[in-house]
Motif scaffolding. Structure first.
Motif, PDB file in Angstrom:
ATOM      1  N   MET A 167       1.090  -1.210   0.308  1.00 22.99           N
ATOM      2  CA  MET A 167      -0.003   0.200  -0.319  1.00 22.99           C
ATOM      3  C   MET A 167       0.844   1.358  -0.132  1.00 22.99           C
ATOM      4  SD  MET A 167      -3.170   1.081   2.846  1.00 22.99           S
ATOM      5  CE  MET A 167      -4.350  -0.438   1.830  1.00 22.99           C
ATOM      6  N   ARG A 168       0.745   1.644  -0.917  1.00 22.91           N
ATOM      7  CA  ARG A 168       1.089   3.141  -0.714  1.00 22.91           C
ATOM      8  C   ARG A 168       0.282   4.469  -0.817  1.00 22.91           C
ATOM      9  NH1 ARG A 168       4.201   1.896  -4.908  1.00 22.91           N
ATOM     10  NH2 ARG A 168       3.216   3.537  -6.976  1.00 22.91           N
ATOM     11  N   GLY A 169       0.626   6.157  -0.493  1.00 21.35           N
ATOM     12  CA  GLY A 169       0.191   6.832   0.124  1.00 21.35           C
ATOM     13  C   GLY A 169       0.115   8.148  -0.008  1.00 21.35           C
ATOM     14  N   THR A 170       0.112   9.187  -0.149  1.00 17.12           N
ATOM     15  CA  THR A 170       0.179  10.548   0.869  1.00 17.12           C
ATOM     16  C   THR A 170       0.216  11.535   1.270  1.00 17.12           C
ATOM     17  OG1 THR A 170       1.245  11.050  -1.931  1.00 17.12           O
ATOM     18  CG2 THR A 170       1.581  13.295  -0.019  1.00 17.12           C
ATOM     19  N   VAL A 171       0.477  11.254   3.360  1.00 18.20           N
ATOM     20  CA  VAL A 171       0.343  11.818   4.315  1.00 18.20           C
ATOM     21  C   VAL A 171       0.648  12.753   4.884  1.00 18.20           C
ATOM     22  CG1 VAL A 171       0.240  10.962   6.217  1.00 18.20           C
ATOM     23  CG2 VAL A 171      -0.431   9.542   4.975  1.00 18.20           C
ATOM     24  N   ASN A 172       0.466  13.586   4.790  1.00 16.13           N
ATOM     25  CA  ASN A 172       0.464  15.803   4.984  1.00 16.13           C
ATOM     26  C   ASN A 172       1.670  15.402   3.931  1.00 16.13           C
ATOM     27  OD1 ASN A 172      -0.855  15.452   7.805  1.00 16.13           O
ATOM     28  ND2 ASN A 172       0.246  14.169   8.766  1.00 16.13           N
ATOM     29  N   GLY A 173       1.444  15.836   2.968  1.00 12.58           N
ATOM     30  CA  GLY A 173       2.724  16.016   1.872  1.00 12.58           C
ATOM     31  C   GLY A 173       3.610  14.676   1.554  1.00 12.58           C
ATOM     32  N   ILE A 174       4.096  13.871   2.351  1.00  7.88           N
ATOM     33  CA  ILE A 174       5.008  12.503   2.431  1.00  7.88           C
ATOM     34  C   ILE A 174       4.177  11.903   1.586  1.00  7.88           C
ATOM     35  CG2 ILE A 174       6.404  11.435   3.755  1.00  7.88           C
ATOM     36  CD1 ILE A 174       6.223  13.741   6.315  1.00  7.88           C
ATOM     37  N   GLU A 175       5.077  10.887   1.259  1.00  7.28           N
ATOM     38  CA  GLU A 175       4.086   9.589  -0.185  1.00  7.28           C
ATOM     39  C   GLU A 175       4.771   8.378   1.126  1.00  7.28           C
ATOM     40  OE1 GLU A 175       5.517   7.322  -3.007  1.00  7.28           O
ATOM     41  OE2 GLU A 175       4.915   9.210  -3.932  1.00  7.28           O
ATOM     42  N   ILE A 176       4.103   7.773   1.522  1.00 10.17           N
ATOM     43  CA  ILE A 176       3.928   6.326   2.777  1.00 10.17           C
ATOM     44  C   ILE A 176       4.027   4.758   2.224  1.00 10.17           C
ATOM     45  CG2 ILE A 176       3.772   5.496   4.778  1.00 10.17           C
ATOM     46  CD1 ILE A 176       3.283   8.361   6.074  1.00 10.17           C
ATOM     47  N   THR A 177       5.175   4.245   2.057  1.00  8.23           N
ATOM     48  CA  THR A 177       4.694   2.958   1.516  1.00  8.23           C
ATOM     49  C   THR A 177       4.513   1.636   2.778  1.00  8.23           C
ATOM     50  OG1 THR A 177       5.664   3.938  -1.202  1.00  8.23           O
ATOM     51  CG2 THR A 177       5.706   1.620  -0.460  1.00  8.23           C
ATOM     52  N   SER A 178       3.701   0.940   2.444  1.00 11.05           N
ATOM     53  CA  SER A 178       4.009  -0.429   3.704  1.00 11.05           C
ATOM     54  C   SER A 178       4.461  -1.384   2.460  1.00 11.05           C
ATOM     55  CB  SER A 178       2.548   0.029   3.903  1.00 11.05           C
ATOM     56  OG  SER A 178       3.664  -2.150   4.753  1.00 11.05           O
TER      57      SER A 178
ATOM     58  N   PHE B 183      -3.793   2.312   6.407  1.00 17.39           N
ATOM     59  CA  PHE B 183      -5.147   2.897   5.071  1.00 17.39           C
ATOM     60  C   PHE B 183      -5.894   4.050   6.457  1.00 17.39           C
ATOM     61  CE2 PHE B 183      -9.663   1.461   5.824  1.00 17.39           C
ATOM     62  CZ  PHE B 183      -9.642   1.402   4.663  1.00 17.39           C
ATOM     63  N   ASN B 184      -5.064   4.073   7.736  1.00 15.31           N
ATOM     64  CA  ASN B 184      -6.560   4.737   7.928  1.00 15.31           C
ATOM     65  C   ASN B 184      -6.429   6.067   7.831  1.00 15.31           C
ATOM     66  OD1 ASN B 184      -7.694   2.223  10.261  1.00 15.31           O
ATOM     67  ND2 ASN B 184      -6.531   2.764  11.821  1.00 15.31           N
ATOM     68  N   GLU B 185      -4.841   6.197   7.869  1.00 14.16           N
ATOM     69  CA  GLU B 185      -4.570   7.830   7.514  1.00 14.16           C
ATOM     70  C   GLU B 185      -5.522   8.415   6.205  1.00 14.16           C
ATOM     71  OE1 GLU B 185      -2.565  10.512   9.358  1.00 14.16           O
ATOM     72  OE2 GLU B 185      -2.749   8.953  10.788  1.00 14.16           O
ATOM     73  N   LEU B 186      -4.879   7.467   5.454  1.00 16.16           N
ATOM     74  CA  LEU B 186      -5.363   7.663   4.171  1.00 16.16           C
ATOM     75  C   LEU B 186      -6.583   7.449   3.972  1.00 16.16           C
ATOM     76  CD1 LEU B 186      -2.888   5.593   1.839  1.00 16.16           C
ATOM     77  CD2 LEU B 186      -2.836   7.524   2.161  1.00 16.16           C
ATOM     78  N   HIS B 187      -7.653   6.493   4.559  1.00 13.94           N
ATOM     79  CA  HIS B 187      -9.218   6.594   4.607  1.00 13.94           C
ATOM     80  C   HIS B 187      -9.676   6.576   6.208  1.00 13.94           C
ATOM     81  CE1 HIS B 187      -8.278   5.122   0.351  1.00 13.94           C
ATOM     82  NE2 HIS B 187      -8.020   4.072   0.956  1.00 13.94           N
TER      83      HIS B 187
ATOM     84  N   ILE C 112     -14.165   2.172   6.645  1.00 11.59           N
ATOM     85  CA  ILE C 112     -14.272   0.309   6.960  1.00 11.59           C
ATOM     86  C   ILE C 112     -13.971  -0.479   5.351  1.00 11.59           C
ATOM     87  CG2 ILE C 112     -14.985  -1.870   7.773  1.00 11.59           C
ATOM     88  CD1 ILE C 112     -16.743  -0.142   9.510  1.00 11.59           C
ATOM     89  N   GLY C 113     -11.846  -0.978   6.016  1.00 12.33           N
ATOM     90  CA  GLY C 113     -11.583  -1.929   5.168  1.00 12.33           C
ATOM     91  C   GLY C 113     -11.829  -3.116   5.294  1.00 12.33           C
ATOM     92  N   ILE C 114     -11.769  -3.612   3.547  1.00 13.29           N
ATOM     93  CA  ILE C 114     -11.582  -5.116   4.173  1.00 13.29           C
ATOM     94  C   ILE C 114     -10.514  -5.654   3.170  1.00 13.29           C
ATOM     95  CG2 ILE C 114     -12.853  -6.946   2.515  1.00 13.29           C
ATOM     96  CD1 ILE C 114     -15.401  -5.010   1.755  1.00 13.29           C
ATOM     97  N   PHE C 115      -9.736  -6.243   4.500  1.00  8.01           N
ATOM     98  CA  PHE C 115      -8.548  -6.461   3.889  1.00  8.01           C
ATOM     99  C   PHE C 115      -8.641  -8.172   3.168  1.00  8.01           C
ATOM    100  CE2 PHE C 115      -7.687  -3.179   6.291  1.00  8.01           C
ATOM    101  CZ  PHE C 115      -6.497  -2.727   5.545  1.00  8.01           C
TER     102      PHE C 115
END
Length: 313
Positions: free
Chosen positions: A1-12, A43-47, A51-54
């Motif tokens: 999973m990858r996304g941008t949080v507070n202008g910073i790109e974070i990858t798991s 996921f919680n930061e991005l959304h 509620i996510g389905i894993f």
């Protein structure tokens, strides 16, 4: 999973090199659980407030139970000593008796006397009509130190009223046996105990972690990789790596992130949504009772008619 949080790109993402000699060993449920605990906060930061389905495929690694889970196949039918080297230590539980009362059921007890040895001697002497001195036997079978023992599945079944006091039951049925839940007391102790509500309620480790975080857990159906969109992303990454890699281990390891991310670089971040939509169409076709060939034809027809979300071709 990858996304941008507070202008910073974070990858798991975890790069894992399998193998025992020069690698990281084998990818186990422990490794996957650690990564899942890393993914969920992202996921919680991005959304937020979602509620996510894993979803996971049907690997036995993904269905591994906790070491203290109530799994009948891990339990011995008779009383056995618990040692620190044992892999499993079962949690205590409760059950509802025939009168509707909830009763506690511990899995272990502490012994200062080898009671199993005492019971065998008593049974033998009574069968031969010989005198029995309980005091002498207790002294004879007294242990040098107290020990903790697992009480055994037969005792657990007797306490639940599923097995007569002096009745016995084999631990497990021969391979291939078709179990009938209507048969009582049951064909084997393992199956009978596994069908009890508290045993059926056990969740695997990944499911437990997901639910505790407030999300949902599911497994993809067996032998249907077309329903799992991530397989298409992996396929694209491997195709690109074959095109660009010189087949040296150094190139593969040094450029692995490039290979994994190339599909999004070329086609944009929405490519994964396309993979997901394609997988969803297969799932929807199977839900409507279509077989593999019919589902495949539906997807092909859809792809020919709808090449754009704005117009049909």
């Amino acid at each position: 999973m990858r996304g941008t949080v507070n202008g910073i790109e974070i990858t798991s993402r975890v790069i894992f090199l399998p193998g025992n000699s020069n690698g990281d060993g084998y990818w186990t449920n422990i490794d996957l659980t650690i990564q899942l605990k890393d993914v969920i906060p992202l996921f919680n930061e991005l959304h937020p407030d979602c509620i996510g389905i894993f979803a996971f495929d049907q690997s036995s690694n993904h269905k591994d139970m906790a070491d203290d889970a109530l799994v009948a196949s891990r339990m011995s039918s008779g009383v056995t000593e618990y040692k620190d080297t044992n892999k499993y230590r079962f949690r205590d539980t409760t059950f509802t008796d025939k009168e509707g009362r909830v009763k506690a059921q511990p899995m272990y007890r502490t012994e200062t006397v080898n009671m199993e040895g005492v019971k065998k001697i008593v049974a033998t002497r009574r069968a031969k009509q010989q005198p029995v001195s309980f005091e002498d036997l207790m002294n004879q079978y007294r242990l040098p130190r107290a020990r903790e023992v697992f009480r055994g599945t037969l005792i657990l079944l007797r306490e639940r009223g599923l097995l007569d006091k002096n009745a016995s039951l084999r631990k497990v049925c021969p391979s291939g046996t078709v179990h009938d839940p209507a048969v009582r007391p049951g064909c084997c102790a393992e199956y009978l105990l596994s069908q009890q509500p508290d045993f059926l309620a056990q969740k695997n480790i990944l499911e437990t972690v997901t639910f505790e975080a407030g999300h949902l857990f599911t497994l993809y159906p067996k032998y249907h990789c077309e329903t799992n969109w991530i397989e298409r992303q992996w396929g694209a990454a491997k195709r690109y790596s074959r095109m660009m890699c010189d087949y040296s281990f150094y190139t593969l390891t040094s450029r692995i992130h490039e290979f994994l991310d190339n599909d999004e670089v070329v086609h944009g971040p929405k490519i994964n949504r396309r993979y997901y939509n394609l997988a969803y169409r297969y799932i929807d076709a199977y839900r409507k009772g279509k077989d593999v060939m019919e589902a495949d034809e539906i997807i092909r027809k859809f792809s020919r008619e709808y090449r754009s979300h704005r117009r049909a071709v």
